[in-house]
Write a protein that holds these residues in place. Structure first.
Motif, mmCIF file in Angstrom:
data_model
loop_
_atom_site.group_PDB
_atom_site.id
_atom_site.type_symbol
_atom_site.label_atom_id
_atom_site.label_comp_id
_atom_site.label_asym_id
_atom_site.label_seq_id
_atom_site.Cartn_x
_atom_site.Cartn_y
_atom_site.Cartn_z
ATOM 1 N N VAL A 191 2.681 -12.389 -5.006
ATOM 2 C CA VAL A 191 2.908 -12.012 -3.607
ATOM 3 C C VAL A 191 1.749 -12.384 -2.691
ATOM 4 C CG1 VAL A 191 3.200 -9.994 -2.078
ATOM 5 C CG2 VAL A 191 4.543 -10.188 -4.169
ATOM 6 N N LEU A 192 0.533 -12.444 -3.217
ATOM 7 C CA LEU A 192 -0.642 -12.741 -2.379
ATOM 8 C C LEU A 192 -0.467 -13.988 -1.501
ATOM 9 C CD1 LEU A 192 -3.968 -11.892 -4.274
ATOM 10 C CD2 LEU A 192 -3.369 -11.306 -1.925
ATOM 11 N N PRO A 193 0.075 -15.099 -2.025
ATOM 12 C CA PRO A 193 0.265 -16.285 -1.162
ATOM 13 C C PRO A 193 1.163 -16.011 0.050
ATOM 14 C CG PRO A 193 0.484 -16.887 -3.474
ATOM 15 C CD PRO A 193 0.439 -15.399 -3.425
ATOM 16 N N LYS A 194 2.061 -15.027 -0.068
ATOM 17 C CA LYS A 194 2.978 -14.720 1.037
ATOM 18 C C LYS A 194 2.297 -13.968 2.176
ATOM 19 C CE LYS A 194 6.989 -14.734 -2.026
ATOM 20 N NZ LYS A 194 8.149 -13.983 -2.571
ATOM 21 N N VAL A 195 1.075 -13.448 1.912
ATOM 22 C CA VAL A 195 0.273 -12.831 2.977
ATOM 23 C C VAL A 195 -1.003 -13.659 3.186
ATOM 24 C CG1 VAL A 195 1.175 -10.491 2.747
ATOM 25 C CG2 VAL A 195 -0.719 -11.205 1.288
ATOM 26 N N ASN A 196 -0.862 -14.971 2.935
ATOM 27 C CA ASN A 196 -1.958 -15.935 3.124
ATOM 28 C C ASN A 196 -3.184 -15.626 2.273
ATOM 29 O OD1 ASN A 196 -0.464 -17.366 5.117
ATOM 30 N ND2 ASN A 196 -1.038 -15.813 6.628
ATOM 31 N N GLY A 197 -2.973 -15.002 1.124
ATOM 32 C CA GLY A 197 -4.076 -14.702 0.216
ATOM 33 C C GLY A 197 -5.012 -13.624 0.716
ATOM 34 N N GLU A 198 -4.597 -12.874 1.740
ATOM 35 C CA GLU A 198 -5.450 -11.849 2.343
ATOM 36 C C GLU A 198 -5.324 -10.529 1.581
ATOM 37 O OE1 GLU A 198 -7.597 -12.175 4.598
ATOM 38 O OE2 GLU A 198 -7.122 -14.028 5.673
ATOM 39 N N VAL A 199 -6.401 -10.152 0.870
ATOM 40 C CA VAL A 199 -6.399 -8.923 0.083
ATOM 41 C C VAL A 199 -6.303 -7.696 0.990
ATOM 42 C CG1 VAL A 199 -7.726 -7.519 -1.551
ATOM 43 C CG2 VAL A 199 -7.720 -10.004 -1.770
ATOM 44 N N TRP A 200 -7.003 -7.730 2.135
ATOM 45 C CA TRP A 200 -6.959 -6.611 3.084
ATOM 46 C C TRP A 200 -5.531 -6.374 3.588
ATOM 47 C CZ3 TRP A 200 -10.033 -2.729 4.613
ATOM 48 C CH2 TRP A 200 -11.390 -2.792 4.313
ATOM 49 N N ALA A 201 -4.824 -7.451 3.887
ATOM 50 C CA ALA A 201 -3.452 -7.340 4.387
ATOM 51 C C ALA A 201 -2.538 -6.715 3.341
ATOM 52 C CB ALA A 201 -2.930 -8.723 4.779
ATOM 53 N N LEU A 202 -2.665 -7.192 2.101
ATOM 54 C CA LEU A 202 -1.842 -6.654 1.022
ATOM 55 C C LEU A 202 -2.185 -5.195 0.748
ATOM 56 C CD1 LEU A 202 0.307 -7.171 -1.127
ATOM 57 C CD2 LEU A 202 -1.496 -7.943 -2.666
ATOM 58 N N SER A 203 -3.464 -4.857 0.769
ATOM 59 C CA SER A 203 -3.897 -3.481 0.538
ATOM 60 C C SER A 203 -3.357 -2.549 1.620
ATOM 61 C CB SER A 203 -5.425 -3.415 0.503
ATOM 62 O OG SER A 203 -5.867 -2.087 0.338
ATOM 63 N N TYR A 204 -3.416 -3.012 2.871
ATOM 64 C CA TYR A 204 -2.918 -2.204 3.997
ATOM 65 C C TYR A 204 -1.428 -1.920 3.841
ATOM 66 C CZ TYR A 204 -1.987 -0.917 8.901
ATOM 67 O OH TYR A 204 -1.600 -0.263 10.044
ATOM 68 N N ALA A 205 -0.631 -2.986 3.667
ATOM 69 C CA ALA A 205 0.816 -2.828 3.521
ATOM 70 C C ALA A 205 1.154 -2.004 2.288
ATOM 71 C CB ALA A 205 1.474 -4.205 3.436
ATOM 72 N N ASN A 206 0.472 -2.295 1.185
ATOM 73 C CA ASN A 206 0.710 -1.607 -0.083
ATOM 74 C C ASN A 206 0.548 -0.100 0.041
ATOM 75 O OD1 ASN A 206 1.549 -2.252 -2.613
ATOM 76 N ND2 ASN A 206 -0.411 -2.945 -3.356
ATOM 77 N N ASN A 207 -0.562 0.324 0.643
ATOM 78 C CA ASN A 207 -0.861 1.750 0.725
ATOM 79 C C ASN A 207 0.011 2.481 1.743
ATOM 80 O OD1 ASN A 207 -3.418 2.672 -0.974
ATOM 81 N ND2 ASN A 207 -3.776 0.556 -0.337
ATOM 82 N N VAL A 208 0.427 1.774 2.808
ATOM 83 C CA VAL A 208 1.359 2.383 3.764
ATOM 84 C C VAL A 208 2.709 2.613 3.103
ATOM 85 C CG1 VAL A 208 2.669 2.008 5.893
ATOM 86 C CG2 VAL A 208 0.230 1.497 5.833
ATOM 87 N N TYR A 209 3.227 1.581 2.423
ATOM 88 C CA TYR A 209 4.524 1.713 1.756
ATOM 89 C C TYR A 209 4.467 2.761 0.640
ATOM 90 C CZ TYR A 209 5.349 -2.835 4.013
ATOM 91 O OH TYR A 209 5.471 -3.857 4.921
ATOM 92 N N ALA A 210 3.357 2.766 -0.114
ATOM 93 C CA ALA A 210 3.215 3.739 -1.207
ATOM 94 C C ALA A 210 3.184 5.162 -0.666
ATOM 95 C CB ALA A 210 1.935 3.449 -1.998
ATOM 96 N N SER A 211 2.516 5.370 0.467
ATOM 97 C CA SER A 211 2.460 6.699 1.081
ATOM 98 C C SER A 211 3.853 7.186 1.455
ATOM 99 C CB SER A 211 1.564 6.674 2.331
ATOM 100 O OG SER A 211 0.246 6.323 1.992
ATOM 101 N N ILE A 212 4.672 6.269 1.965
ATOM 102 C CA ILE A 212 6.055 6.631 2.328
ATOM 103 C C ILE A 212 6.863 6.965 1.080
ATOM 104 C CG2 ILE A 212 8.199 5.739 3.335
ATOM 105 C CD1 ILE A 212 6.414 4.024 5.199
ATOM 106 N N ILE A 213 6.684 6.174 0.028
ATOM 107 C CA ILE A 213 7.418 6.404 -1.225
ATOM 108 C C ILE A 213 7.017 7.730 -1.857
ATOM 109 C CG2 ILE A 213 7.784 5.542 -3.582
ATOM 110 C CD1 ILE A 213 7.373 2.703 -2.444
ATOM 111 N N PHE A 214 5.739 8.107 -1.747
ATOM 112 C CA PHE A 214 5.251 9.325 -2.390
ATOM 113 C C PHE A 214 5.818 10.604 -1.770
ATOM 114 C CE2 PHE A 214 1.364 7.121 -4.264
ATOM 115 C CZ PHE A 214 1.814 7.297 -5.568
ATOM 116 N N VAL A 215 6.217 10.554 -0.497
ATOM 117 C CA VAL A 215 6.716 11.769 0.172
ATOM 118 C C VAL A 215 7.973 12.314 -0.510
ATOM 119 C CG1 VAL A 215 7.639 12.728 2.313
ATOM 120 C CG2 VAL A 215 5.628 11.241 2.393
#
Length: 329
Positions: A191-215
């Protein structure tokens, strides 16, 4: 003289980066164990939610600062609510959610000392899923290392059972954590290539989505009444530990990236293995646990086999690199 000073500065940076990784990683395990056991907070999903939420807020803070002070701060341009981004990142977020949920549930039922053994099958699942999903084969030497790790795992489980302290639930959650971690790593690579290899971008999206899933997971696990009735809910030290755990969760990813940047992926794996050994020894001392010689031997088997696997993988990758893309397989 300048070359020696430059080399010394490099080693000093590496020392602090590796030390930081060790301290943060071990601290996170002990903080989570304190929340789950010592403070008797029977809400592991809530702890996961607090950690992903804090990481998401840190990422959002950095994104906001990059807009206010673009010359001093930078953050990749990403719309986490874009349908294509959600479609690409959501599978990673689901694996990420399962991984950290399983880790905390494992830690809830097992001791910190056994935690490493309980989650030691990650390498085996990596080999299995890398072949199934990416079609990459593993050398026979690596397969032998995987077999030895499996033997060490079963020896550790057997010793826990023999001592009467085996938690079947904790062991199963450990296996689930290993499985989801391996899938998370593989999906991240895709998936990293789909966010231009940006670790910060993936981390941001990942943790937002995970927070929603955890509720909904937290509600389904009936943790809301537990949280409302928790006796330390209004205590400052409780929120301090919870906040500390969240910051540690964020810093693990940060120091992992730094360690790989200033050393190598192999050094990171070896460092992680050595850190696990130190964590196990520290846990037995901190919690005053007495373990048998065979129990320690099972840890040693896993540590040596994991280190050997990392080294063999490095040699295989270097050989493929020397052969070049047009060489015969």
């Amino acid at each position: 003289m300048k070359q020696n000073q430059s080399l010394l500065s490099k080693y000093i940076v590496i020392f602090f980066v590796v030390s930081g990784y060790w301290i943060i990683s071990i601290s996170t395990v002990f903080v989570n164990k304190t929340l789950l056991s010592d403070l008797d907070l029977d809400a592991p999903i809530f702890i996961n939610l607090s950690q992903t939420l804090i990481t998401a807020l840190i990422c959002y803070g950095k994104k906001s600062l990059s807009k206010l002070f673009p010359s001093k701060f930078s953050f990749p341009d990403i719309d986490i609510w874009d349908k294509q981004i959600i479609k690409s990142v959501l599978p990673v977020s689901i694996m990420f959610t399962l991984m950290i949920a399983s880790n905390n549930l494992c830690l809830k039922y097992v001791s910190v000392a056994f935690y490493y053994i309980g989650r030691s099958l990650t390498t085996i699942f990596n080999v299995l899923f890398t072949y199934m999903i990416l079609g990459e084969k593993t050398s026979k030497k690596c397969m032998i290392c995987c077999l030895v790790i499996t033997v060490g795992f079963w020896m550790g489980v057997d010793q826990e059972h023999f001592s009467g302290s085996l938690s079947v639930a904790g062991t199963l959650f450990g296996i689930m954590g290993s499985l989801s971690l391996s899938l998370y790593s593989i999906w991240t690579k895709k998936v990293l290539p789909k966010v231009n290899g940006e670790v910060w971008a993936l981390s941001y999206a990942n943790n937002v989505y995970a927070s929603i899933i955890f509720v909904p997971m937290m509600i389904f696990n009936r943790e809301l009444p537990v949280i409302v009735q928790y006796p330390y809910l209004q205590e400052t030290f409780f929120w301090g530990i919870l906040l500390g755990g969240g910051i540690c969760g964020f810093l693990i990813g940060f120091f992992t990236s730094l360690q790989i940047k200033y050393t190598s992926a192999l050094t990171h794996n070896i460092s992680g293995t050595a850190k696990a050994c130190a964590q196990t020894v520290l846990a037995t001392y901190w919690y005053q646990e007495t373990k048998s010689i065979m129990w320690w031997f099972s840890n040693l088997i896993i540590l040596i086999a994991s280190g050997a696997y990392a080294r063999i993988k490095q040699i295989d990758m270097e050989r493929k690199h020397r052969q070049g893309p047009f060489s015969k397989v």
